[in-house]
Design a protein around this motif. Structure first.
Motif, PDB file in Angstrom:
ATOM      1  N   MET A 114       7.702  94.177  23.893  1.00 35.10           N
ATOM      2  CA  MET A 114       8.210  94.790  22.499  1.00 35.10           C
ATOM      3  C   MET A 114       9.462  94.527  22.175  1.00 35.10           C
ATOM      4  N   THR A 115       9.392  94.513  20.792  1.00 35.78           N
ATOM      5  CA  THR A 115      10.847  94.528  20.234  1.00 35.78           C
ATOM      6  C   THR A 115      11.631  96.143  20.480  1.00 35.78           C
ATOM      7  N   ASP A 116      12.757  95.894  20.745  1.00 31.57           N
ATOM      8  CA  ASP A 116      13.366  97.133  20.957  1.00 31.57           C
ATOM      9  C   ASP A 116      14.742  97.114  20.389  1.00 31.57           C
ATOM     10  N   ARG A 117      15.698  97.981  20.458  1.00 33.50           N
ATOM     11  CA  ARG A 117      16.960  98.110  19.690  1.00 33.50           C
ATOM     12  C   ARG A 117      18.009  96.876  19.926  1.00 33.50           C
ATOM     13  N   SER A 118      17.896  96.738  21.417  1.00 32.38           N
ATOM     14  CA  SER A 118      18.828  95.720  21.760  1.00 32.38           C
ATOM     15  C   SER A 118      18.617  94.238  21.462  1.00 32.38           C
ATOM     16  N   ILE A 119      17.266  94.261  21.111  1.00 32.79           N
ATOM     17  CA  ILE A 119      16.841  92.909  20.840  1.00 32.79           C
ATOM     18  C   ILE A 119      17.317  92.497  19.565  1.00 32.79           C
ATOM     19  N   ILE A 120      16.972  93.438  18.705  1.00 29.97           N
ATOM     20  CA  ILE A 120      17.354  93.168  17.232  1.00 29.97           C
ATOM     21  C   ILE A 120      18.937  93.016  17.143  1.00 29.97           C
ATOM     22  N   GLN A 121      19.596  93.972  17.598  1.00 28.41           N
ATOM     23  CA  GLN A 121      21.184  93.802  17.892  1.00 28.41           C
ATOM     24  C   GLN A 121      21.689  92.365  18.322  1.00 28.41           C
ATOM     25  N   ASN A 122      21.157  91.971  19.418  1.00 34.36           N
ATOM     26  CA  ASN A 122      21.543  90.560  19.972  1.00 34.36           C
ATOM     27  C   ASN A 122      21.106  89.379  18.916  1.00 34.36           C
ATOM     28  N   GLY A 123      19.939  89.508  18.320  1.00 34.07           N
ATOM     29  CA  GLY A 123      19.648  88.723  17.311  1.00 34.07           C
ATOM     30  C   GLY A 123      20.428  88.619  16.215  1.00 34.07           C
ATOM     31  N   ALA A 124      20.706  89.874  15.771  1.00 35.16           N
ATOM     32  CA  ALA A 124      21.489  89.771  14.493  1.00 35.16           C
ATOM     33  C   ALA A 124      22.986  89.324  14.492  1.00 35.16           C
ATOM     34  N   ALA A 125      23.175  89.390  15.866  1.00 36.78           N
ATOM     35  CA  ALA A 125      24.667  89.135  15.855  1.00 36.78           C
ATOM     36  C   ALA A 125      24.787  87.386  15.931  1.00 36.78           C
ATOM     37  N   PHE A 126      23.666  86.861  16.053  1.00 37.52           N
ATOM     38  CA  PHE A 126      23.698  85.358  16.148  1.00 37.52           C
ATOM     39  C   PHE A 126      23.224  84.847  14.822  1.00 37.52           C
ATOM     40  N   VAL A 127      22.226  85.165  14.117  1.00 41.09           N
ATOM     41  CA  VAL A 127      21.652  84.560  13.312  1.00 41.09           C
ATOM     42  C   VAL A 127      22.297  84.772  12.032  1.00 41.09           C
TER      43      VAL A 127
END
Lengths: 316, 365
Positions: A36-49
C-alpha cells in the motif's frame, strides 16, 4: 522459470492486477507487489518526478523506487512496468493518457538502472495475446506454457465493487454518495485520504463505479458522447448514470492535481451530461500537500448541505 | 458566411487566403493579447492548458467582431487534450449565449466540409473544385513565403548591425503577403524579399549562440505566449531555431506532407524512438528528436517551452532532462501559463545565456 517479479501497486495496477498476477504466477514466477502507498512512498516519488506531474504518477515512481531497493538477491529480479497505449479498438479506438504511454521511458529517465520488464499493449498494432506471449518468450518460457498462462489470466475473475445503483429509491434516512474518479485514486486508501471510510463514518452509504471495462452500451449510444480515453469514458458513463438516478443524493468527483484529462471530463460532466439533473457534485482536487483537516471539513459541509436539502424536500 | 478561427503565429495569413478563395469572408480576432488571455481564462476550466485558454479568447474575439461561423480543429484520436478543444470550446461559447455555426476540421469531417464549400459556390461542383484548387495553391505559396521570411529574419537578426530594421522588414513583408491575392505577385515578392534581406548590413563580430527551441507546438509558434522569444533573443545576438513553425505545423504535421527541412518529422521521430517510443500528442517525440539533432550539431543550448500541466510534455520532461545530461547540452525548461510575465521569463533566459557564454569561452580556452 522462477524469476521474482515486482509490480508497483499504483496506476494501471488497479485496473488489471488480477490478470497480471495470474499470468505471472501461471508462468511460475513469484509476484511481489510494492504494497500500500504510504507517506514515504509519496515523498520519494515527489522528489524525483517533475513537480507539475499528477499525484498518481509521483506515487508510481515512489512504488518503483521501493521495489528497486529490494532488487538483487534474494529480492526482486524484474520490475513490471507496462506501456498501455491502446486498450480497445472496437467499437472505437480508445487510448490511454500520455503518462501511461510514456511510462517506461519516463521511469528510465527518472531512475537509473531499473531492472525493467516492459510490455507494450497497443491493440492497433498487435493483439493483447501476442503481446503477452512475447513477454513470456522474453522470460524464457515455452510457448505452450505461455499460452496456458495467458488463457488463465484472460479468464481470471475480475474484481467488482458494488457498483449497482441501489434499487429502493425512497429510504430517506441514509444519504447515498456516489464516488467518481480513477480507480488508482479511489482504491488507494492513502491517496484518496480514506474517503470511503470517512463517508461511512459520517453515516453515508457509498456507491462506487465498476472497475471493469464493460462498455455501458445502452447509455453510451444514446446520451454520452464518448472521448478517446478509456479510463475517462468509464468515469463519464458512471457520472451520467449517477446524475440521472433518483437514489443518489450527491456525487463526489475526486481528481488529482495536474490530471490533464480531469479538466476535460469535469467540463463534459457539467456542460453535457447534467441536463435537468439536480444532483450536487463536489469536485475535490488532491495533491501531496492536501491536509486531512481541510478535506474532512469539505466532506462534512457537503454532507450537511445534502441533509438539509433532503429534509426540506421531505417536508414539502 | 463570416468564418473565424484561432491564431497561431502567422497561420492566419495562409488560412485567410484559402478561405477567401473558397468564397468565405474571414473575420478574425486581433492577434492574441492581454485581453484575449483574460477573457479566455475567465471562461475556460481552471486546470486546462494555456493554448486552450488563449484560443478560446480568440474565438470570443471572432464572435465579437461579427463572425457567424467558427472553425475548430477536431476529430481523430488524441491522447492529449488538444483533441477536445473544439468540443469543449463550443459548449462554453454556447453556454455564454452566442449563436454560431461550427465547422470541425479533421479527417472525420471531410464530407461536411465538402458540402459547405459546395453551398458557398452556388451549388456548382465545377466552381467549388476550381476555387478549392486555386485556394490551396495560393495558400501554399503564401505559407512558403511566410516561412522564407521568418527564416531569413531569424537568421539575419543576430548578425545585423540594426536588428530593429530586420523586424520592420519582416513585418512589412508579412503585411504585403496578406494583401496580395495572386500567385504572380507572390513570386515577384519572393525576389524582393531575398534582395531586401541580402542588403541588410551584417557582420557583427561577437560570437553567436545557437539555441534550439523545442516543446509544445503552440508555445513554440505563438509569439504572444513565448514573449516573441525568437525576435527578442535575435536582438541579443542569439540565433534561435524553433523546431516547428506555423508552415511546418500546417503542412507536415496536419497534412502529413514531408518538407525538405534539415530534419523531417519522420526522421526526428525515428531518432527519438529508442528513448520515447510513442508520440503522445504535443509534438513530444519530434521535440526529443530535435534535441538529439541539436546536441549532435553543435548547438549551444536547448530551451523547452510547454504550457503548465501539458500532459505529453510533462510526461516527457524526465526524458529531456536525462538526454541533456547524456549529451552534455544545457537545457532550460519553462512551463508557461496565463500568469507568466516577460520579466521573469527573460531574467531566467539571460542567466541561462550567461552560463552558455561562459561555457563556450571555457571551451575556446
Amino acid at each position: 522459470m522462477s524469476a521474482v517479479i515486482g509490480i508497483p501497486q499504483a496506476l494501471a495496477f488497479y485496473y488489471c492486477h488480477t490478470m497480471w498476477r495470474t499470468f505471472f504466477s501461471e508462468l511460475g514466477c513469484q509476484v511481489i507487489t510494492s504494497g500500500m502507498t504510504d507517506r514515504s512512498i509519496i515523498q520519494n516519488g515527489a522528489a524525483f518526478v517533475p513537480n507539475e506531474a499528477c499525484l498518481p504518477l509521483k506515487c508510481y515512481a515512489g512504488h518503483v523506487m521501493k521495489l528497486c531497493e529490494q532488487h538483487g538477491t534474494p529480492g526482486i529480479d524484474l520490475i513490471f512496468i507496462p506501456r498501455l497505449v491502446c486498450m480497445q479498438t472496437k467499437p472505437a479506438v480508445k487510448l490511454c493518457c500520455p503518462k501511461f504511454i510514456g511510462l517506461p521511458d519516463m521511469i528510465r529517465g527518472l531512475i537509473s538502472d531499473v531492472p525493467m520488464l516492459s510490455l507494450d499493449i497497443d491493440l492497433r498494432l498487435r493483439s493483447q495475446e501476442v503481446a503477452f506471449l512475447d513477454l513470456a518468450g522474453r522470460l524464457g518460457c515455452s510457448s505452450h506454457l505461455a499460452r496456458c498462462a495467458y488463457d488463465a489470466a484472460e479468464n481470471a475473475p475480475r474484481e467488482h465493487s458494488d457498483d449497482a445503483v441501489p434499487e429502493n429509491a425512497h429510504s430517506t434516512e441514509q444519504i447515498r454518495i456516489a464516488l467518481l474518479g480513477h480507480r488508482y485514486l479511489l482504491d488507494d486508501a492513502y491517496l484518496c485520504l480514506n474517503i470511503k471510510k470517512r463517508l461511512c463514518a459520517a453515516g453515508c452509504q457509498v456507491v462506487d463505479h465498476a472497475p471493469d471495462h464493460s462498455p455501458l452500451t445502452n447509455i453510451s449510444q444514446t446520451r454520452v458522447q464518448p472521448t478517446s480515453w478509456l479510463f475517462e469514458d468509464e468515469i463519464l458513463f458512471a457520472a451520467f448514470r449517477y446524475l440521472h438516478a433518483d437514489s443518489i443524493d450527491g456525487i463526489i468527483y475526486l481528481l488529482s492535481f495536474g490530471c490533464g484529462a480531469g479538466s476535460i471530463t469535469s467540463e463534459i460532466i457539467e456542460h453535457e451530461l447534467r441536463d435537468s439533473s439536480h444532483v450536487p457534485i463536489l469536485r475535490i482536487i488532491i495533491d501531496e500537500h492536501t491536509a486531512e483537516a481541510g478535506f474532512q471539513t469539505r466532506l462534512e459541509s457537503f454532507i450537511d448541505m445534502i441533509r438539509i436539502k433532503k429534509k426540506q424536500s421531505s417536508i414539502e | 458566411m463570416k468564418v473565424g478561427f484561432q491564431h497561431m503565429g502567422n497561420l492566419s495569413i495562409t488560412l485567410r487566403a484559402l478561405l477567401e478563395s473558397l468564397g468565405c469572408e474571414v473575420v478574425l480576432a486581433p492577434r492574441p493579447n492581454k485581453h484575449t488571455a483574460t477573457i479566455g481564462t475567465r471562461h475556460a476550466p481552471e486546470m486546462v492548458c494555456l493554448p486552450f485558454k488563449i484560443t478560446l479568447g480568440d474565438m470570443f474575439g471572432c464572435l465579437e467582431n461579427g463572425a457567424d461561423t467558427l472553425a475548430f480543429i477536431g476529430g481523430g484520436d488524441w491522447s492529449c487534450r488538444f483533441g477536445y478543444y473544439g468540443r469543449i470550446q463550443c459548449s462554453i461559447l454556447s453556454g455564454c449565449g452566442f449563436q454560431f455555426r461550427k465547422i470541425f476540421v479533421g479527417p472525420r469531417d471531410v464530407k461536411s466540409i465538402a458540402s459547405t464549400i459546395h453551398k458557398l459556390n452556388n451549388m456548382s461542383w465545377t466552381m467549388s473544385i476550381k476555387n478549392a484548387l486555386r485556394g490551396a495553391a495560393i495558400a501554399y505559396h503564401k505559407s512558403k513565403l511566410v516561412e522564407l521570411i521568418e527564416t531569413l529574419a531569424r537568421q539575419t537578426r543576430p548578425i545585423a548591425h540594426n536588428p530593429a530594421m530586420v523586424s520592420k522588414l519582416e513585418h512589412d513583408f508579412l503585411m504585403d503577403i496578406d494583401r496580395s491575392t495572386r500567385i504572380s505577385t507572390l513570386i515577384a515578392l519572393k525576389r524582393r524579399v531575398r534582395n531586401a534581406f541580402n542588403d541588410i548590413q551584417t557582420g557583427r563580430k561577437e560570437k553567436i549562440l545557437r539555441i534550439m527551441l523545442v516543446g509544445e507546438s503552440y508555445c513554440v509558434v505563438e509569439p504572444f505566449v513565448n514573449f516573441s522569444i525568437i525576435e527578442q533573443l535575435g536582438n541579443r545576438q542569439v540565433y534561435v531555431e524553433p523546431f516547428l513553425t506555423a508552415h511546418r505545423w500546417l503542412f507536415s504535421h496536419l497534412l502529413r506532407k514531408e518538407e525538405n527541412t534539415y530534419l523531417s518529422k519522420k526522421h526526428a521521430q525515428k531518432m527519438a524512438q529508442p528513448v520515447w517510443r510513442y508520440g503522445t500528442g504535443g509534438e513530444d517525440q519530434v521535440s526529443i528528436g530535435h534535441l538529439m539533432y541539436a546536441a549532435e550539431h553543435d548547438y549551444d543550448g536547448i530551451i523547452h517551452l510547454m504550457p503548465f500541466g501539458c500532459m505529453p510534455e510533462t510526461a516527457a520532461l524526465p526524458v529531456f532532462e536525462r538526454l541533456s545530461k547524456y549529451y552534455h547540452i544545457p537545457f532550460l525548461n519553462f512551463s508557461l501559463d496565463e500568469h507568466s510575465g516577460p520579466e521573469g521569463f527573460y531574467t531566467r533566459i539571460e542567466a541561462f545565456l550567461d552560463c552558455l557564454r561562459l561555457r563556450s569561452d571555457e571551451h575556446v580556452a
